[in-house]
Design a protein around this motif. Structure first.
Motif, PDB file in Angstrom:
ATOM      1  N   GLN A 248       4.904 -24.938   9.169  1.00  0.00           N
ATOM      2  CA  GLN A 248       6.102 -25.721   8.924  1.00  0.00           C
ATOM      3  C   GLN A 248       6.790 -26.204  10.186  1.00  0.00           C
ATOM      4  N   LEU A 249       6.228 -25.920  11.347  1.00  0.00           N
ATOM      5  CA  LEU A 249       6.918 -26.304  12.579  1.00  0.00           C
ATOM      6  C   LEU A 249       7.098 -27.808  12.654  1.00  0.00           C
ATOM      7  N   PRO A 250       8.286 -28.281  13.010  1.00  0.00           N
ATOM      8  CA  PRO A 250       8.452 -29.725  13.239  1.00  0.00           C
ATOM      9  C   PRO A 250       7.629 -30.165  14.445  1.00  0.00           C
ATOM     10  N   ALA A 251       7.467 -31.472  14.574  1.00  0.00           N
ATOM     11  CA  ALA A 251       6.751 -31.995  15.742  1.00  0.00           C
ATOM     12  C   ALA A 251       7.527 -31.657  17.020  1.00  0.00           C
ATOM     13  N   ARG A 252       6.777 -31.503  18.114  1.00  0.00           N
ATOM     14  CA  ARG A 252       7.428 -31.288  19.411  1.00  0.00           C
ATOM     15  C   ARG A 252       8.301 -32.494  19.751  1.00  0.00           C
ATOM     16  N   VAL A 253       9.389 -32.237  20.459  1.00  0.00           N
ATOM     17  CA  VAL A 253      10.224 -33.336  20.910  1.00  0.00           C
ATOM     18  C   VAL A 253       9.441 -34.166  21.932  1.00  0.00           C
ATOM     19  N   GLY A 254       9.588 -35.468  21.882  1.00  0.00           N
ATOM     20  CA  GLY A 254       8.884 -36.328  22.827  1.00  0.00           C
ATOM     21  C   GLY A 254       9.401 -36.159  24.247  1.00  0.00           C
TER      22      GLY A 254
ATOM     23  N   LEU B  28       5.904  -9.036   2.344  1.00  0.00           N
ATOM     24  CA  LEU B  28       4.909 -10.109   2.463  1.00  0.00           C
ATOM     25  C   LEU B  28       4.505 -10.348   3.916  1.00  0.00           C
ATOM     26  N   LEU B  29       5.427 -10.043   4.842  1.00  0.00           N
ATOM     27  CA  LEU B  29       5.103 -10.221   6.263  1.00  0.00           C
ATOM     28  C   LEU B  29       4.340  -9.035   6.842  1.00  0.00           C
ATOM     29  N   HIS B  30       4.322  -7.915   6.132  1.00  0.00           N
ATOM     30  CA  HIS B  30       3.731  -6.698   6.695  1.00  0.00           C
ATOM     31  C   HIS B  30       2.265  -6.925   7.090  1.00  0.00           C
ATOM     32  N   GLY B  31       1.963  -6.632   8.328  1.00  0.00           N
ATOM     33  CA  GLY B  31       0.596  -6.764   8.816  1.00  0.00           C
ATOM     34  C   GLY B  31       0.189  -8.186   9.147  1.00  0.00           C
ATOM     35  N   LYS B  32       1.080  -9.167   8.921  1.00  0.00           N
ATOM     36  CA  LYS B  32       0.718 -10.565   9.176  1.00  0.00           C
ATOM     37  C   LYS B  32       1.250 -11.001  10.534  1.00  0.00           C
ATOM     38  N   ARG B  33       0.427 -11.792  11.213  1.00  0.00           N
ATOM     39  CA  ARG B  33       0.823 -12.350  12.501  1.00  0.00           C
ATOM     40  C   ARG B  33       1.448 -13.718  12.244  1.00  0.00           C
ATOM     41  N   CYS B  34       2.754 -13.724  12.046  1.00  0.00           N
ATOM     42  CA  CYS B  34       3.496 -14.947  11.753  1.00  0.00           C
ATOM     43  C   CYS B  34       4.581 -15.150  12.794  1.00  0.00           C
ATOM     44  N   VAL B  35       4.901 -16.415  13.066  1.00  0.00           N
ATOM     45  CA  VAL B  35       6.060 -16.737  13.880  1.00  0.00           C
ATOM     46  C   VAL B  35       7.041 -17.484  12.993  1.00  0.00           C
ATOM     47  N   ILE B  36       8.315 -17.065  13.047  1.00  0.00           N
ATOM     48  CA  ILE B  36       9.364 -17.669  12.221  1.00  0.00           C
ATOM     49  C   ILE B  36      10.421 -18.226  13.149  1.00  0.00           C
ATOM     50  N   VAL B  37      10.736 -19.510  13.009  1.00  0.00           N
ATOM     51  CA  VAL B  37      11.791 -20.137  13.803  1.00  0.00           C
ATOM     52  C   VAL B  37      12.979 -20.372  12.882  1.00  0.00           C
ATOM     53  N   ALA B  38      14.096 -19.701  13.168  1.00  0.00           N
ATOM     54  CA  ALA B  38      15.340 -19.878  12.415  1.00  0.00           C
ATOM     55  C   ALA B  38      16.291 -20.670  13.304  1.00  0.00           C
ATOM     56  N   ASP B  39      16.439 -21.941  13.000  1.00  0.00           N
ATOM     57  CA  ASP B  39      17.172 -22.865  13.852  1.00  0.00           C
ATOM     58  C   ASP B  39      18.644 -22.926  13.431  1.00  0.00           C
ATOM     59  N   ASN B  40      19.524 -23.091  14.411  1.00  0.00           N
ATOM     60  CA  ASN B  40      20.949 -23.319  14.157  1.00  0.00           C
ATOM     61  C   ASN B  40      21.605 -22.190  13.383  1.00  0.00           C
ATOM     62  N   ALA B  41      21.411 -20.965  13.819  1.00  0.00           N
ATOM     63  CA  ALA B  41      22.096 -19.833  13.195  1.00  0.00           C
ATOM     64  C   ALA B  41      23.565 -19.859  13.593  1.00  0.00           C
ATOM     65  N   GLY B  42      24.421 -19.558  12.614  1.00  0.00           N
ATOM     66  CA  GLY B  42      25.847 -19.577  12.889  1.00  0.00           C
ATOM     67  C   GLY B  42      26.445 -18.210  13.092  1.00  0.00           C
TER      68      GLY B  42
ATOM     69  N   ALA C 293      12.588 -23.964  21.381  1.00  0.00           N
ATOM     70  CA  ALA C 293      12.023 -23.059  20.382  1.00  0.00           C
ATOM     71  C   ALA C 293      10.774 -23.656  19.741  1.00  0.00           C
ATOM     72  N   VAL C 294      10.838 -24.929  19.379  1.00  0.00           N
ATOM     73  CA  VAL C 294       9.688 -25.579  18.733  1.00  0.00           C
ATOM     74  C   VAL C 294       8.543 -25.748  19.724  1.00  0.00           C
ATOM     75  N   GLN C 295       8.863 -26.125  20.973  1.00  0.00           N
ATOM     76  CA  GLN C 295       7.820 -26.288  21.992  1.00  0.00           C
ATOM     77  C   GLN C 295       7.064 -24.982  22.203  1.00  0.00           C
ATOM     78  N   TRP C 296       7.803 -23.882  22.361  1.00  0.00           N
ATOM     79  CA  TRP C 296       7.148 -22.591  22.599  1.00  0.00           C
ATOM     80  C   TRP C 296       6.397 -22.124  21.350  1.00  0.00           C
ATOM     81  N   ALA C 297       6.983 -22.337  20.179  1.00  0.00           N
ATOM     82  CA  ALA C 297       6.309 -21.930  18.939  1.00  0.00           C
ATOM     83  C   ALA C 297       4.975 -22.646  18.788  1.00  0.00           C
ATOM     84  N   HIS C 298       4.918 -23.919  19.154  1.00  0.00           N
ATOM     85  CA  HIS C 298       3.634 -24.646  19.111  1.00  0.00           C
ATOM     86  C   HIS C 298       2.650 -24.052  20.119  1.00  0.00           C
TER      87      HIS C 298
END
Length: 993
Positions: A261-267, A370-384, A307-312
């Motif tokens: 689900q990662l958005p495209a990298r910023v240009g 559901l995440l247990h044992g899975k190698r996932c990266v989650i980006v939570a953007d704009n947390a308040g 965050a998106v650049q590093w996640a990619h």
């Protein structure tokens, strides 16, 4: 072979039965048994077995000695619990066992599965499972000669190539550091295997050991030259060249069909080298706890971009998924509640809405499970706030959570390990570098001092720099200094940096102020829209300009980077720009808001007119003249347009209700019925109908309330919330009777009957359908009567009385044709096909189903297309045309996955397995039944689950596993009885007996 047990050849040759290991004596007994096991179910001729034992120089007594060995092997097998598996069969001997009993056969099957897999993760899992079966060299204690040595060489080569396939997959998954640790021993053992050397070179390169990768190539080159007098092949030479050039193509690639689900990298991403290096170092540090990465800083500093650049960059190291969500924490009104954030992530992890817990704590627990044992990266953007983030922290060290926020979220550190990254403004060098990348070195080189001045005026804020560069890109003849002078009139003042006066308002204003008046007003109006995306056509309607003018103006705003393209004539705001637009004064706000609601009402009405012209209860109440229709006047165009607007429909309905447009809120819900009927997405429809029902109740309009409750009952029915459907239909029926609405009564009674039929309460269903027919007849409602008759006929078919269903179905078909209702005509043809199938009239069944399929495809009704394919496949099963059945079920499976309906997917998988059982493809049937069982666990349905277990019973019986077959069938019988399917239960019980 009966009973549990295993024959092993991948190491020493062993036979382990229910009573323990077989007593094998001598290398030749082990050779014969091992080779018979390797070729389980195949007759090995006596001459081949003699060659196996003695090669080209057998003794005169070879045949007699072989017979003696076989007799002893047979006795040893019987003693350990494998009786009557070694048979004499001309022209030799055969070991009559399931090939999966043999470790080598399982290994070969897993290798085939790995090479057919569609993702690197599946490939690696299958290969690791297979390679784990090896306990040493194959046939380690057996004396092989002749062709046996060639078989041994084949197995050893398959093992080596499987290892290469494994590390190829692991590299695709981003596991190059593990490869660097494991591959050297393999390279030392097989120093001249070019593919292995190439994998090691690639692992070294991706691990940052560029020089070591080149040295590995040179060692191979020298070895090949010294031993064989040859050079490496073209593939390795190409890889060597790519490493020399540091070719970007050597970076880790995509990892398979996983959440991505990662958005495209910023240009033109620029700078942040220190932060990226720190993040890379952090990720490489060992430990059993993975801290939460918190990227904080002032607005406009590029937190999301980093965050998106590093996640990619690190995506290959997280092969099980890359999830992204915007928490909207900077806007109190749109801030995402933790429960909604968890729902978004759970859907990304494959959980269907019908399995979504209501309680936020239960959602959080399920998310961690559901995440247990899975190698996932989650980006939570704009947390308040910390409260938004806490439920999202994984409970597994394998998953990584990256959070961006304008706040430091220091309190998060009191609960979890945190790795903080604080972003400040760009330094001067990076600021000028970004301008240079966007504008080009030649243009900046003509005005280096002015470019430096502009960078300084932008305060090193990436957003400000990008907007300034966008202004200059749009005006190629304008001097950089001219824009710098324009900005000198006021410092950036929108979002203050702590301890600094720098803001972004001046940059946004400098992009906004040059706009033509019509464009600037459109920008302000866009700030009023409550949806995530919007169109130029909507903006045109809100401002009263022609649609084409609105589209052109929106394109200008996009070019100025004030809005961002999200599709053809579709845009979205960056959150900072949305805030800026929302703060700008706009005359006649109420008028613009009313025009917005009017536009959605009109669009829904026009779409409904072409999707289902018979749905004509509502004429929308518009406060302003009708706008231009933004799509062609045909069904597919209407469905496509509403599909693009789908994410906005619920927010707009809520907006209408909260701004006093209660009539619009329920009318919009009504007018969208035909869209949801055709496309599905029923879980969203539930929430929309709740808004409509609340609005109608607030109006005190019993007719509207009855209609909205009826719609809500249908949505509950389609989401398999059958008890909620019955309760809501009861409310709707009371409201309709209070309003004297006979039409509504008829529809609601029909929907009530549908829920009873889904629960296999056919007597209650038939009674309610008959009442519905009577009410609709009295009211003169031809469509309602025809629909109720169609459903009455379907109930008879499902009850096992297809002959009784023919009359009401035929009546309904004639009525739908007379009314011109193509969707319900297709549904009725489909049900007639079911009836003829039950009556054994297969030609008539295929005729009606073929017409239903053609009609549903013509109108784009995917749900009905799925139904007709499933029923057509059932007919082909009945006529034993298993290939045609398989084709229909495979197509139905594709549709179910396209529309995201897990219930339909599980049913299609089960039926596909039945066709494969008919074709004798037991492996494929097993795969689809096991997958179907997994999917069905997400969407429980006793009746459909019983089908799965019954088919699993047939599979195990065909595979010779009587005990497993009996267990599956017993479970199926239990489920059939629980689902009120007594006929199916009795039939299966009789088969068991």
């Amino acid at each position: 072979m009966s009973g549990p047990g295993e024959l092993r050849v991948l190491g020493s040759v062993e036979a382990v039965g229910p009573r323990g290991p077989a007593g094998l004596h001598g290398t030749r007994q082990r050779a014969v048994l091992g080779m018979l096991a390797l070729h389980a179910g195949t007759v090995l001729a006596i001459p081949r077995l003699i060659d196996l034992l003695w090669g080209e120089d057998p003794p005169r007594t070879a045949v007699k000695t072989l017979h003696s060995h076989v007799a002893r092997i047979r006795q040893a097998l019987e003693d350990c619990g494998f009786p009557q598996v070694l048979h004499t069969r001309k022209p030799g001997y055969v070991l009559d066992i399931d090939p999966d009993t043999v470790d080598a056969c399982r290994f070969e099957r897993l290798v085939r599965a790995a090479r057919a897999a569609t993702s690197a993760s599946e490939t690696a899992t299958a290969l690791r499972t297979g390679l784990a079966l090896w306990r040493g060299d194959a046939f380690a204690d057996a004396g092989l000669d002749g062709w046996g040595r060639r078989e041994l060489d084949r197995l050893q080569e398959l093992r080596r190539s499987a290892l290469e396939d494994l590390w190829d997959a692991e590299l695709r998954l981003g596991n190059h550091l593990e490869a660097v640790r494991e591959l050297p021993a393999m390279v030392a053992e097989s120093p001249h295997r070019e593919r292995l050397a190439g994998l090691y070179m690639l692992a070294l390169y991706r691990g940052g050991r560029h020089a070591d990768a080149l040295e590995a190539f040179q060692r191979l080159r020298r070895g090949l030259a010294d031993e064989f007098g040859v050079d490496p092949g073209p593939e390795l030479l190409t890889l060597h060249t790519q490493i020399l050039r540091r070719d970007p193509e050597l970076a880790p690639g995509p990892t398979g069909a996983v959440p991505s689900q990662l958005p495209a990298r910023v240009g033109y991403f620029t700078g942040r080298e220190d932060e990226l290096a720190a993040l890379e170092k952090f990720l490489g540090e060992p430990g059993d706890e993975r801290p939460v990465v918190v990227i904080s800083g002032a607005a406009g500093m590029g937190k999301s971009a980093l965050a998106v650049q590093w996640a990619h960059r690190i995506a290959g190291r997280f092969p099980d998924g890359r999830l992204f969500l915007d928490l909207h924490g900077n806007d109190p009104e749109q801030s995402m509640a933790p429960a909604d954030a968890l729902a978004h992530l759970l859907r990304g992890l494959g959980l269907p809405d019908e399995r979504m817990p209501d309680d936020p704590a239960e959602r959080a627990a399920l998310y961690r499970s559901l995440l247990h044992g899975k190698r996932c990266v989650i980006v939570a953007d704009n947390a308040g706030s910390v409260g938004q983030v806490l439920p999202l922290v994984p409970g597994s060290e394998h998953a990584l959570l990256i959070v961006t926020s304008r706040r430091a979220l220091a309190a998060l550190g009191s609960r979890h390990a945190v790795y903080p990254i604080t972003l400040d403004a760009f330094g001067h060098q990076d600021s000028v570098a970004l301008l240079t990348r966007v504008l080009g070195a030649e243009r900046v080189g003509r005005e280096p001092a002015e470019a430096a001045r502009l960078a300084g005026l932008c305060g090193g804020m990436p957003l400000a720099l990008r907007l300034a560069a966008a202004r200059l890109t749009g005006e190629p003849g304008r001097a950089i200094g001219a824009l710098a002078t324009e900005l000198t009139g006021g410092r950036l003042d929108s979002l203050t940096l702590e301890g600094d006066s720098r803001t972004v308002r001046t940059v946004l204003a400098s992009a906004y102020q040059p706009l033509e008046p019509a464009h600037s007003r459109l920008f302000r109006l866009f700030g009023l829209i409550p949806a995530d995306t919007f169109t130029g056509a909507l903006g045109a309607a809100m401002s009263g300009m022609p649609a084409e003018t609105g589209r052109a103006a929106a394109a200008e705003l996009c070019g100025a980077h004030l809005i961002t393209a999200a599709g053809p004539d579709r845009y979205r705001f960056h959150d900072l720009v949305r805030e800026f637009a929302g703060q700008l004064a706009e005359d006649s706000v109420e008028e613009a808001q009313n025009r917005l609601v009017d536009w959605y009402l009109y669009v829904a009405a026009e779409a409904n007119r072409v999707i289902d012209p018979n749905r004509d209860l509502v004429t929308p109440e518009l406060h302003h003249p009708a706008p231009e229709r933004p799509f062609a006047a045909d069904r597919r165009a209407a469905l496509t347009f509403l599909g693009a607007e789908r994410g906005n429909l619920l927010p707009v309905a809520r907006f209408a209700a909260s701004h006093g447009r209660l009539v619009a809120a329920w009318q919009l819900t009504y007018l969208l019925t035909s869209f949801y009927d055709t496309t599905g997405h029923w879980y969203e429809r539930v929430d929309l109908c709740r808004v409509g029902a609340e609005a109608a109740a607030a109006l005190g309009d019993p007719l509207a309330e009855a209609e909205m409750l009826r719609a809500l009952g249908v949505a509950y029915f389609m989401t398999r919330r059958l008890r909620d459907a019955l309760a809501t239909n009861a409310q709707a029926l009371r409201a309709a009777r209070a309003a004297g609405d006979l039409d509504g009564e008829g529809h609601i009674l029909n929907n009530t009957a549908n829920a009873h039929a889904a629960m296999r309460r056919f007597d209650e269903a038939i009674d309610a359908y008959r009442q519905a027919v009577d009410r609709c007849t009295t009211a003169g409602n031809r469509l309602g009567r025809a629909l109720s008759e169609r459903n009455l006929g379907h109930a008879y078919v499902r009850k096992g009385q297809p002959a009784a269903g023919l009359e009401p179905l035929t009546n309904a078909l004639s009525a739908f044709r007379a009314l011109g209702n193509a969707r319900l005509e297709a549904a009725t043809l489909d049900t007639l096909g079911e009836a003829y199938l039950e009556l054994g009239e297969h030609d008539l069944a295929l005729d009606r189903l073929g017409k239903a399929l053609a009609a549903s495809r013509a109108i784009g009704d995917r749900w009905q297309e799925w139904e007709s394919l499933l029923h057509s496949g059932q007919v082909h099963l009945s006529t034993r045309d298993f290939r045609a059945a398989r084709a229909d079920f495979a197509e139905a499976l594709t549709i179910s996955r396209d529309v995201g309906n897990r219930h339909s997917e599980a049913a299609a998988l089960d039926r596909l397995a039945r066709a494969e059982l008919g074709l004798g493809d037991l492996d494929a049937a097993r795969d689809h039944l096991e997958l179907g069982r997994s999917v069905r666990e997400l969407v429980p349905d006793d009746y459909e689950q019983a089908h799965l277990y019954a088919d699993l019973g047939d599979l195990e019986a065909r595979s010779g596993h009587a005990a497993a077959a009996a267990a599956h069938r017993a479970r199926a019988i239990e489920l059939y009885r629980r689902a009120n399917a007594t006929a199916e239960a009795d039939d299966l019980s009789a088969r068991q007996a």
